[in-house]
Design an enzyme around this catalytic site. Structure first.
Site, short mmCIF file in Angstrom:
data_model
loop_
_atom_site.label_atom_id
_atom_site.label_comp_id
_atom_site.label_asym_id
_atom_site.label_seq_id
_atom_site.Cartn_x
_atom_site.Cartn_y
_atom_site.Cartn_z
N ASP A 22 -71.30 73.43 97.23
CA ASP A 22 -71.88 74.18 98.62
C ASP A 22 -72.60 73.46 99.46
OD1 ASP A 22 -71.09 75.89 100.37
OD2 ASP A 22 -72.01 77.53 99.50
N HIS A 39 -68.28 66.67 104.20
CA HIS A 39 -67.14 66.65 103.34
C HIS A 39 -66.86 65.16 102.91
CE1 HIS A 39 -66.51 71.04 104.20
NE2 HIS A 39 -65.97 70.84 105.31
N LEU A 133 -62.70 63.24 79.73
CA LEU A 133 -62.99 64.31 80.40
C LEU A 133 -61.71 64.84 81.31
CD1 LEU A 133 -65.12 66.33 81.87
CD2 LEU A 133 -64.95 64.64 83.78
#
Ligand code: IPE
Ligand code: IPE
Ligand code: MG
Length: 251
Positions: A22, A39, A133
């Site tokens: 955020d 962004h 991962l």
């Protein structure tokens, strides 16, 4: 402290870290730029955290990239985010494979634009045999949507005679969630200082340790992740028990 990394106990790493990424808009605003600039600059933070989790040997990283509620943002921003997703996938696929990262998504991806869905499918397929991962992107995701979907499927299975009420328990219910087969996150990080969950992983975070930092997501780097893991390792996870139960004094 030189680096939090030196103080991390590598035998006590979270298996699953979840992040509410955020603060992109505020980061851009501080620079006098458009929200989309924030962004775009968030991609480096995603790279850093993904690479770092891979290096440390964390098994799952779930990133809240776009919530169900985010569809209510201005069309221009939503379109910009979707375009950014496609471009980033194309750009990063090589690095993901190099680092043995396996991609998956949770959320109602059928709502995403067609080219987004196509590129996601392609990237998921390209990385499906990677053994490092697991990078789990929450896209068009919300915790309530996920739980509602699970309940509906469970009811359908019960009606079809596939499952009986007496066999329903927490473990069985978890198999109906988007995160089926993935352990609950031990650590949830939220950047930008907001003290809320915003409809993320509502079921899964029942006993998750929270780390909330004022750092805005585009500024988040490996060192911040080391700090979050270190902080997690300072906690006593009691799961309802008393501290004395967990640390019996030897007599
Ligand atoms: C998080 O940053 C990214 C998404 C929700 C897609 P924001 O866009 O929410 O940034 P702020 O909270 O407005 O600063
Ligand atoms: C949560 O951030 C969703 C994502 C990070 C993708 P928001 O910025 O949408 O959260 P609220 O609306 O401020 O709670
Ligand atoms: Mg926000």
């Amino acid at each position: 402290m030189a680096s939090f990394k030196e103080h991390i106990d590598f035998n006590n790493l979270p298996r699953h870290i979840a992040v509410i990424m955020d603060g992109n808009g505020r980061w851009a605003k501080k620079k006098g730029a458009m929200r989309i600039f924030g962004h775009r600059n968030a991609v480096q933070a995603v790279r850093d955290v993904t690479e770092c989790c891979g290096e440390l040997g964390v098994k799952y990283l779930t990133l809240y990239a776009f919530s169900t509620e985010n569809w209510n943002r201005p069309k221009e921003e939503v379109d910009g985010l979707m375009e950014l997703l496609v471009n980033t996938l194309k750009q990063e696929i090589g690095t993901l494979t190099e680092n043995q990262v396996k991609l998956m998504t949770i959320g109602d991806t059928s709502h995403l634009p067609a080219d987004c869905q196509r590129n996601l499918q392609w990237a998921i397929n390209e990385t499906r045999n990677n053994s490092g991962l697991t990078l789990n992107l929450a896209l068009s995701y919300s915790g309530r949507w996920e739980i509602m979907k699970a309940v509906k499927q469970l009811v359908a299975d019960a009606k079809a005679g596939k499952i009986e009420e007496k066999d329903i328990n927490e473990q069985v219910f978890e198999n109906y969630l988007q995160t089926s087969g993935i352990p609950d996150p031990e650590l949830l990080i939220r950047t930008s200082g907001e003290l809320r969950i915003s409809n993320f992983l509502l079921w899964q975070i029942a006993y998750t340790e929270l780390f909330i930092t004022p750092t805005l997501w585009p500024d988040f780097r490996k060192e911040h992740l080391y700090e979050a893991i270190w902080s997690y390792q300072q906690r006593e996870r009691r799961f309802g028990k008393t501290s004395e139960q967990l640390n019996p004094v030897s007599r």
